[in-house]
Scaffold this motif. Structure first.
Motif, PDB file in Angstrom:
ATOM      1  N   TRP A  29      17.019   7.227  65.064  1.00 30.79           N
ATOM      2  CA  TRP A  29      17.892   8.390  64.941  1.00 30.79           C
ATOM      3  C   TRP A  29      18.066   9.125  66.276  1.00 30.79           C
ATOM      4  CZ3 TRP A  29      19.966   7.163  60.741  1.00 30.79           C
ATOM      5  CH2 TRP A  29      19.235   6.733  59.634  1.00 30.79           C
ATOM      6  N   LEU A  30      16.976   9.278  67.037  1.00 30.15           N
ATOM      7  CA  LEU A  30      17.026  10.070  68.264  1.00 30.15           C
ATOM      8  C   LEU A  30      16.837   9.236  69.522  1.00 30.15           C
ATOM      9  CD1 LEU A  30      14.916  13.179  67.156  1.00 30.15           C
ATOM     10  CD2 LEU A  30      17.402  12.863  67.080  1.00 30.15           C
ATOM     11  N   GLY A  31      16.502   7.961  69.354  1.00 33.78           N
ATOM     12  CA  GLY A  31      16.234   7.143  70.520  1.00 33.78           C
ATOM     13  C   GLY A  31      14.809   7.327  71.008  1.00 33.78           C
TER      14      GLY A  31
ATOM     15  N   LYS B 130      11.325   6.440  78.108  1.00 37.83           N
ATOM     16  CA  LYS B 130      10.538   5.390  78.752  1.00 37.83           C
ATOM     17  C   LYS B 130       9.052   5.615  78.524  1.00 37.83           C
ATOM     18  CE  LYS B 130      13.858   4.034  82.302  1.00 37.83           C
ATOM     19  NZ  LYS B 130      14.131   3.873  83.753  1.00 37.83           N
ATOM     20  N   GLU B 131       8.647   6.891  78.436  1.00 38.80           N
ATOM     21  CA  GLU B 131       7.252   7.194  78.148  1.00 38.80           C
ATOM     22  C   GLU B 131       6.871   6.720  76.745  1.00 38.80           C
ATOM     23  OE1 GLU B 131       4.129  10.981  78.050  1.00 38.80           O
ATOM     24  OE2 GLU B 131       6.271  11.321  78.300  1.00 38.80           O
ATOM     25  N   ASP B 132       7.808   6.891  75.778  1.00 35.86           N
ATOM     26  CA  ASP B 132       7.557   6.384  74.422  1.00 35.86           C
ATOM     27  C   ASP B 132       7.316   4.879  74.452  1.00 35.86           C
ATOM     28  OD1 ASP B 132       7.939   8.905  73.285  1.00 35.86           O
ATOM     29  OD2 ASP B 132      10.088   8.578  72.975  1.00 35.86           O
ATOM     30  N   THR B 133       8.151   4.180  75.205  1.00 37.69           N
ATOM     31  CA  THR B 133       8.014   2.726  75.305  1.00 37.69           C
ATOM     32  C   THR B 133       6.671   2.354  75.916  1.00 37.69           C
ATOM     33  OG1 THR B 133      10.409   2.505  75.583  1.00 37.69           O
ATOM     34  CG2 THR B 133       9.066   0.617  76.201  1.00 37.69           C
ATOM     35  N   HIS B 134       6.296   3.047  76.986  1.00 39.30           N
ATOM     36  CA  HIS B 134       5.027   2.760  77.662  1.00 39.30           C
ATOM     37  C   HIS B 134       3.843   2.984  76.722  1.00 39.30           C
ATOM     38  CE1 HIS B 134       1.917   2.615  80.725  1.00 39.30           C
ATOM     39  NE2 HIS B 134       1.485   3.793  80.319  1.00 39.30           N
ATOM     40  N   LYS B 135       3.855   4.097  75.982  1.00 37.64           N
ATOM     41  CA  LYS B 135       2.750   4.395  75.059  1.00 37.64           C
ATOM     42  C   LYS B 135       2.661   3.339  73.957  1.00 37.64           C
ATOM     43  CE  LYS B 135       2.519   9.423  75.615  1.00 37.64           C
ATOM     44  NZ  LYS B 135       2.702  10.734  74.931  1.00 37.64           N
ATOM     45  N   THR B 136       3.807   2.884  73.498  1.00 42.25           N
ATOM     46  CA  THR B 136       3.817   1.880  72.430  1.00 42.25           C
ATOM     47  C   THR B 136       3.259   0.554  72.922  1.00 42.25           C
ATOM     48  OG1 THR B 136       5.732   2.960  71.415  1.00 42.25           O
ATOM     49  CG2 THR B 136       5.276   0.696  70.759  1.00 42.25           C
TER      50      THR B 136
ATOM     51  N   GLY C  77      13.355  -2.900  69.084  1.00 42.74           N
ATOM     52  CA  GLY C  77      12.630  -2.501  70.277  1.00 42.74           C
ATOM     53  C   GLY C  77      13.252  -1.245  70.854  1.00 42.74           C
ATOM     54  N   PRO C  78      12.897  -0.850  72.079  1.00 47.58           N
ATOM     55  CA  PRO C  78      13.430   0.372  72.676  1.00 47.58           C
ATOM     56  C   PRO C  78      14.923   0.267  72.961  1.00 47.58           C
ATOM     57  CG  PRO C  78      12.143  -0.871  74.279  1.00 47.58           C
ATOM     58  CD  PRO C  78      11.937  -1.544  72.958  1.00 47.58           C
ATOM     59  N   ARG C  79      15.587   1.419  73.049  1.00 50.87           N
ATOM     60  CA  ARG C  79      17.037   1.401  73.184  1.00 50.87           C
ATOM     61  C   ARG C  79      17.502   0.831  74.512  1.00 50.87           C
ATOM     62  NH1 ARG C  79      18.594   7.851  73.306  1.00 50.87           N
ATOM     63  NH2 ARG C  79      17.125   8.518  74.920  1.00 50.87           N
ATOM     64  N   GLU C  80      16.643   0.876  75.559  1.00 48.52           N
ATOM     65  CA  GLU C  80      17.062   0.322  76.847  1.00 48.52           C
ATOM     66  C   GLU C  80      17.217  -1.189  76.781  1.00 48.52           C
ATOM     67  OE1 GLU C  80      12.611   1.530  77.307  1.00 48.52           O
ATOM     68  OE2 GLU C  80      14.433   2.315  76.345  1.00 48.52           O
ATOM     69  N   ASP C  81      16.480  -1.828  75.880  1.00 49.46           N
ATOM     70  CA  ASP C  81      16.609  -3.269  75.646  1.00 49.46           C
ATOM     71  C   ASP C  81      15.883  -3.587  74.351  1.00 49.46           C
ATOM     72  OD1 ASP C  81      16.744  -5.997  75.587  1.00 49.46           O
ATOM     73  OD2 ASP C  81      15.482  -6.327  77.355  1.00 49.46           O
ATOM     74  N   ARG C  82      16.626  -3.841  73.298  1.00 50.27           N
ATOM     75  CA  ARG C  82      16.005  -4.065  71.987  1.00 50.27           C
ATOM     76  C   ARG C  82      15.080  -5.278  71.980  1.00 50.27           C
ATOM     77  NH1 ARG C  82      16.254   0.856  70.021  1.00 50.27           N
ATOM     78  NH2 ARG C  82      18.379   1.615  69.622  1.00 50.27           N
ATOM     79  N   ALA C  83      15.246  -6.194  72.918  1.00 51.02           N
ATOM     80  CA  ALA C  83      14.376  -7.374  72.972  1.00 51.02           C
ATOM     81  C   ALA C  83      13.290  -7.226  74.033  1.00 51.02           C
ATOM     82  CB  ALA C  83      15.206  -8.620  73.252  1.00 51.02           C
ATOM     83  N   ALA C  84      13.066  -6.005  74.534  1.00 48.09           N
ATOM     84  CA  ALA C  84      12.158  -5.809  75.666  1.00 48.09           C
ATOM     85  C   ALA C  84      10.731  -6.250  75.377  1.00 48.09           C
ATOM     86  CB  ALA C  84      12.170  -4.334  76.088  1.00 48.09           C
ATOM     87  N   PHE C  85      10.231  -6.027  74.165  1.00 45.73           N
ATOM     88  CA  PHE C  85       8.845  -6.370  73.854  1.00 45.73           C
ATOM     89  C   PHE C  85       8.575  -7.872  73.981  1.00 45.73           C
ATOM     90  CE2 PHE C  85       8.677  -2.424  70.911  1.00 45.73           C
ATOM     91  CZ  PHE C  85       8.344  -1.616  71.990  1.00 45.73           C
TER      92      PHE C  85
END
Length: 945
Positions: free
Chosen positions: A360-362, A365-371, A399-407
Motif C-alpha cells: 500500500w505504501l511501498g 531502502k532501509e526497510d529492504t536492508h532490515k528485511t 519483493g521491494p518496489r525498487e526491484d520485485r525480484a531483488a531477493f
C-alpha cells in the motif's frame, strides 16, 4: 457378478485409495466391493498398485509410467470389468481414484462432497478411454487466512482434518497459514496469533510446550479487532445468535480466554509471562495432530511469521529486550521458533512474509536492508538448529518496489519465493516471477477478497487466468488465498483443476488488458487548428475503462467544442441531459468513490451530435483497506501522444481481458449441483455473473462493511436481476440433494441483494434526516427494520459451515447493529417507541445444519458431531449408525449444548470399521434429515489405521 478392489498391501496411500473407492462405489449405488490383495479368477475388479508391483505384471505392455513423476497417474479402462489405477507412488494411485470418481459425477470441494441425486453412468464397469494426467504445478493448495471469523480462526481439529481430506480429493498437496504479528498502534491494536510461538529455546520444553509466552488470540465475538464492535452473540437481532452456543464465541483452543480482549492487554506491563501458555499448548497440539495427518495423505504444510520479526511486548519484557533487537537476539529468537517446531509438529516449509505496508505504501531502502538482515538471521538459525524444513519467502509483494525480484540475488536458490496478488487479487499474477532463475516460485491468487467478505464472489474465470499466467511465468506452485469454503466452491474448484490441465488456455492472449478506450469503431483525430491538448481527440468511443487505486476522486472530462447532447455514467453514477458546445467543453464529476474491487468506468450515451474527447484528468486521494492513502493525479491525452504530465492515449480495452472462458466449467458445476433440468440455465447465469457480481459492501474499518449508499435502491436493484432469474430455477429442481444445494445458493444470493438494499435505505435515511424530514426518515427506518428481518432470514437459511457463521457474525456486529443504533440515536428524541425487529425470523425446526463433516477417521478417534437446529425444537435430534452396508442401526440422542446447538460423541470402540450414519429430527409432524439426498441417505465414513 461380484465386485472386487484389488490393492497392494503395505502402502498407506494405496490402502486409503482402496477404502475410498469402496465406499464411494457403495454411495453411487454399486454392490459394496470386497478389498482383496490378489486378482480373483472371476468377477469385476479394480486394481490399485504402484509401478513394478506384481499385481500389474499382466498389464506391463499397456501401462507406460514414463514421465508421470511422483504424482501423475494412469487410468486403464479399455477392458470390460477391469479398471487399473496406477502411478509411481501411492499418492498418485490415490489421485487416480479420486479423478475416476469425479468422472462418475461426484463433486469434491473444500467444504465437502457433492453426491449426484441421479446416476451419471449406467455401467461403471464398462470400457472407457485410458486417462493419463500429470500436474502442471508441483505445489497445489490453499492459504486459509487467519484474522476474521469467516476463515480458519473458527476452525477446530475436525475442521482442519476435514479440509485436508478434501484437499487430497481435489488432487492438491499444499496447506499454508500466515501469522499476523502483534500491533501496538491504535486503532488496529491487536495481539499476535498463536500459530507461531516467538521466544528463546530455553523457554521451550522437550515436548514443545512453553514456559513463557505473551498475549495471543484468534477471532472471538467479544473482541475488538478489524473494526468489530464487541458483542455477545445473545444480543444478535432476530434470533441469529441462537446458532452460537456461547456469548463469547471462538475456537475450542481459546477456551479459558473468553474475557481477555485483543487490544487491552497489549499495553499492560503486568501480564504474567505464563498466562497464555495454555493457548500455545492447545493450538500446538492441534498443529501436531493435523500436520501429522497431512503428511499421511501427501499434503505439505507451511507456516511462518512476518519479517522483520516483530517481538511482542510481553516477550520483550520477559527477555529484557530494549529498543531494536540486534542480530544475535533475532537469530536466537528464530532458533527458539525452529526448535519448538522441531519438537512439536511436522513441517515442510517456514515462510517469512514481507510486511503488508509494502503493497500500500511501498518500502524504503532501509526497510529492504532490515528485511534481508532478518532473512540472514533465520538462515543461520536454521543451520544451527538443523531444522528439518525449508525456508521460504512470501508477502503482499514479491519483493521491494525498487526491484520485485531483488531477493533473488541474496537468498539460496533452495528457498521458494511467493506472493499473493496485489490489490486484494484484482491485479494479475506478478510478472516478475519470470525473472527468478533456478528457484521454486509459488503464485497465490485470491479466491475471494475481504472488502466483499459478506457476499458471494464468483471468480472461476479469474482463477483460470491466474493459473494460466502462473504457468506462463514458470511458477512451480499454485496456491489460493481464502477465508470461506462453501461460498467459494466454484473458485477453489476452478483453481485446483487449472493446476492439472488448461485446455481453455489456447483461447487466451498472452497479455492482460485491464484498461483502455471502449468502442471497436473508435478512432483518433488530429486538429490542425488545435493547440496543446486540443490538437488531438478520440471520437467514436463509448467510454473508457481505467485502472486507478481505490480512493475518492474528481473526474474531469475535456471535449472539443462540438455540439452534442449526452448522458454520462461514471461507475454507478449517471449524469443526464448534459450539453457540449462552444461555451461548455468541460464536465466535472466530483466525489467519485473507487473501491479496491472496481476500476473507473466512464460510459458515454450520445443523444445528439458527436463527441470528441481531448483529455481525462483524475485528481484526488487514494485509500486502501487498512492504511491512509496519498494524493493522486492521472492525466490522459486522448487521441494523442504523451505531453508534459499527460500520458499518451490508451490502447483499446478488451472486455473480460482479466478472465478465461468458464462456460464449460459452470456447465459441469451446475449439472452436479442442481441436476440437468436446472443446470443449463444455472450455468448461463453463473457464467454471465462470474467476475461481474455487484459489490454491496466495502472495506471501511474492516472486512465487508455495508455502507451508506447515496444511490437510491430503485437505481441499484437492476444489478440484482440475476437473483430473480436464479430463484425461478427452483421449479426445475427435483432431487433432495439438488434442492439443498439450490436453497443454499438462492438464500446466499438473496441475502446479498438485501445487504445492497439495506445500504441504499441507510443512505436514504441519512438524506432525509439531514434535511430535517424526520417523518420521512422514520418511514425509511421502518423499511430498514423489515429489510434486516428478511436479510437475517436468508443468512440463517444459507448457514452450512463455520464460514457462513462468520458472515452472520460479521453482518450483525459490523453492519446491522451499528446501522440500527445510528438510526435510533437520530430518531429517539423525537419519537417514542420505534419499530422493533422480530425476535425470531424462523419457524421452529427449519433446517438441520452440520457445520463440520468428516469422511474419514483415524483408528482410535471418536466421531464428534455438532448439529444446529435452525429455529429450535423441543426435541433433540438422533443419530442412526451402522457398519458400512450391513447390520442394524444403533441409535443415540444428541445432547443439547445451548440455544439451538446440540452435540454428540460416538466412542472409538463403537467404530471399529467403516460406517455410515444419518441424523433425524421429528418436530410436531415435521421431519428433518441429514444428509439430504435422493440417492444416498447416509453419510459414509472410512476408518484408517
Amino acid at each position: 457378478m461380484k465386485n472386487y478392489i484389488v490393492a497392494e498391501q503395505g502402502d498407506h496411500a494405496v490402502l486409503l485409495a482402496a477404502k475410498e473407492l469402496r465406499r464411494y462405489l457403495y454411495v453411487l449405488g454399486e454392490e459394496l466391493p470386497e478389498i482383496v490383495s490378489s486378482i480373483p479368477e472371476e468377477g469385476n475388479c479394480m486394481i490399485l498398485a504402484v509401478k513394478g508391483h506384481g499385481l500389474l505384471e499382466k498389464y506391463t505392455s499397456v501401462l507406460d509410467h514414463t514421465g508421470l513423476g511422483e504424482e501423475g497417474y494412469l487410468l486403464y479402462g479399455r477392458e470390460k470389468g477391469v479398471k487399473i489405477f496406477t502411478g509411481n507412488t501411492g499418492i498418485s494411485v490415490l489421485y487416480a481414484v479420486y479423478r475416476f470418481l469425479e468422472l462418475q459425477g461426484i463433486g469434491f470441494y473444500l467444504h465437502g462432497d457433492v453426491i449426484p441425486d441421479k446416476k451419471c453412468r449406467e455401467d461403471i464397469w464398462g470400457t472407457v478411454p485410458d486417462i493419463r494426467e500429470t500436474p502442471l504445478f508441483r505445489e497445489r493448495g490453499i492459504l486459509p487466512f487467519h484474522d476474521f471469523p469467516e476463515g480458519p480462526d473458527w476452525w477446530n481439529k475436525d475442521d482442519y482434518f476435514a479440509v485436508l481430506t478434501q484437499l487430497a480429493k481435489m488432487r492438491a498437496n499444499f496447506f499454508a497459514l500466515h501469522t499476523y504479528p502483534e500491533n501496538q498502534d491504535a486503532p488496529k491494536a491487536m495481539t499476535a496469533e498463536p500459530l507461531v510461538w516467538i521466544g528463546k529455546k530455553e523457554d521451550c520444553r522437550e515436548d514443545g510446550t512453553v514456559k513463557a509466552s505473551y498475549p495471543v488470540q484468534h477471532f472471538k465475538t467479544n473482541g475488538n479487532s478489524w473494526g468489530y464492535h464487541p458483542m455477545e452473540t445473545g444480543d444478535y437481532p432476530c434470533g441469529t445468535g441462537n446458532v452460537f452456543e456461547t456469548d463469547s464465541y471462538g475456537a475450542d483452543y481459546m477456551k479459558g480466554y473468553e474475557e481477555d480482549i485483543y487490544s487491552t492487554e497489549l499495553h499492560e506491563n503486568t501480564v504474567p509471562a505464563d498466562k497464555y501458555n495454555q493457548m500455545f499448548h492447545a493450538y500446538g497440539q492441534l498443529l501436531q495432530d493435523t500436520f501429522s495427518y497431512a503428511k499421511e495423505i501427501g499434503v505439505k504444510t507451511c507456516i511462518g511469521t512476518e519479517a522483520p520479526l516483530t517481538i511482542p511486548e510481553t516477550a520483550r519484557h520477559h527477555l529484557a529486550i530494549a529498543g531494536e533487537a540486534d542480530e544475535d537476539t533475532v537469530e536466537a529468537l528464530y532458533e527458539g521458533i525452529f526448535e519448538r517446531i522441531k519438537r512439536l509438529h511436522p513441517l515442510d516449509y517456514y515462510w517469512m512474509w514481507t510486511p503488508e505496508d509494502w503493497t500500500w505504501l511501498g518500502n524504503t531502502k532501509e526497510d529492504t536492508h532490515k528485511t534481508i538482515r532478518d532473512f540472514a538471521c533465520a538462515l543461520r538459525a536454521k543451520e544451527r538448529t538443523e531444522a528439518p524444513f525449508e525456508l521460504a519467502v512470501c508477502g503482499w509483494t514479491l519483493g521491494p518496489r525498487e526491484d520485485r525480484a531483488a531477493f533473488d540475488n541474496y537468498l539460496p536458490k533452495s528457498m521458494p519465493f511467493s506472493c499473493i496478488n496485489r490489490n486484494v487479487g484484482f491485479d494479475p499474477i506478478e510478472p516478475k516471477f519470470q525473472d527468478l532463475k533456478g528457484r521454486p516460485a509459488w503464485a497465490i491468487p485470491w479466491m475471494e477478497d475481504d472488502p466483499a467478505m459478506i457476499s458471494p464472489q464468483l471468480w472461476a474465470g479469474r482463477m483460470r487466468r491466474d493459473a494460466f499466467d502462473a504457468k506462463r511465468y514458470h511458477c512451480s506452485g499454485l496456491l489460493g488465498i481464502h477465508w470461506r469454503t462453501r461460498n467459494i466452491a466454484p473458485n477453489a474448484k476452478a483453481l485446483m483443476e487449472s493446476a492439472w490441465e488448461q485446455p481453455w488456455g489456447k483461447e487466451l492472449d498472452g497479455e492482460i488488458s485491464l484498461e483502455g478506450y471502449i468502442g471497436k469503431e473508435s478512432y483518433a483525430v488530429r486538429y490542425p487548428d488545435g493547440g496543446n491538448l486540443s490538437a488531438t481527440a478520440r471520437k467514436g468511443m463509448s467510454g473508457y475503462q481505467l485502472k486507478i487505486p481505490a480512493g475518492n476522486y474528481t473526474v474531469q472530462l475535456d471535449f472539443r467544442p462540438d455540439t452534442a447532447k449526452l448522458d454520462i455514467k461514471v461507475n454507478h453514477l449517471t449524469l443526464r441531459d448534459l450539453e457540449i458546445n462552444e461555451e461548455h467543453t468541460r464536465i466535472l464529476v466530483p466525489g467519485m468513490e473507487v473501491e479496491q474491487d472496481t476500476s473507473l468506468r466512464i460510459t458515454f450515451f450520445t443523444k445528439e451530435g458527436s463527441l470528441a474527447l481531448t483529455a481525462i484528468e483524475i485528481l484526488g486521494a487514494t485509500k486502501n483497506n487498512q492504511l491512509s492513502g496519498n494524493d493522486f493525479s492521472r492525466k490522459i491525452n486522448c487521441g494523442g501522444e504523451a505531453w508534459k504530465d499527460y500520458e499518451a492515449d490508451l490502447p483499446p480495452h478488451k472486455e473480460n481481458g482479466r478472465y478465461a472462458p468458464v462456460r464449460d466449467f459452470y456447465e459441469r458445476f451446475s449439472a452436479i449441483e442442481f441436476g440437468d433440468r436446472a443446470g443449463n440455465e444455472a450455468a448461463r447465469i453463473l457464467t454471465e455473473m462470474d467476475g461481474h457480481l455487484p459489490r454491496p459492501s466495502r472495506w471501511e474499518d474492516g472486512p465487508g462493511n455495508i455502507y451508506q449508499n447515496d444511490i437510491p435502491w430503485e437505481e441499484m436493484q437492476s444489478q440484482y436481476k440475476f437473483t430473480e432469474q436464479f430463484e425461478q430455477l427452483g421449479k426445475y429442481i427435483s432431487g433432495e440433494g439438488e434442492k439443498e444445494r439450490f436453497d443454499y445458493w438462492n438464500h446466499t444470493f438473496q441475502a446479498m441483494k438485501k445487504t445492497a438494499e439495506l445500504g441504499c435505505l441507510w443512505g436514504s435515511f441519512e438524506k432525509q434526516y439531514k434535511v430535517g424530514a424526520q417523518d420521512a426518515a422514520l418511514d425509511v427506518y421502518r423499511n430498514i427494520v423489515r429489510t434486516i428481518e428478511v436479510l437475517d432470514f436468508h443468512l440463517l437459511m444459507a448457514l452450512q459451515t463455520y464460514g457462513d457463521m462468520g458472515v452472520l457474525a460479521n453482518i450483525q456486529q459490523r453492519s446491522v447493529v451499528p446501522i440500527l443504533k445510528d438510526c435510533q440515536s437520530k430518531l429517539g428524541n423525537r419519537y417514542g417507541e420505534l419499530p422493533k425487529l422480530k425476535e425470531n425470523v424462523l419457524e421452529a425446526a427449519s433446517k438441520l445444519v452440520v457445520p463440520t463433516v468428516r469422511t474419514s477417521l483415524k483408528r482410535g478417534e471418536s466421531l464428534k458431531l455438532k448439529v444446529i437446529v435452525l429455529g429450535g425444537s423441543d426435541n433433540a435430534p438422533a443419530i442412526y449408525f451402522r457398519k458400512l452396508g450391513e447390520g442394524k442401526y444403533k441409535e443415540k440422542t444428541f445432547e443439547k449444548l445451548a440455544r439451538w446447538v446440540y452435540i454428540l460423541e460416538i466412542p472409538a470402540d463403537e467404530l471399529q470399521a467403516d460406517f455410515e450414519y444419518h441424523i433425524c429430527l421429528e418436530h410436531k409432524g415435521k421431519s428433518l434429515e441429514f444428509p439430504r439426498s435422493s440417492r444416498c441417505k447416509n453419510q459414509t465414513v472410512i476408518v484408517m489405521e
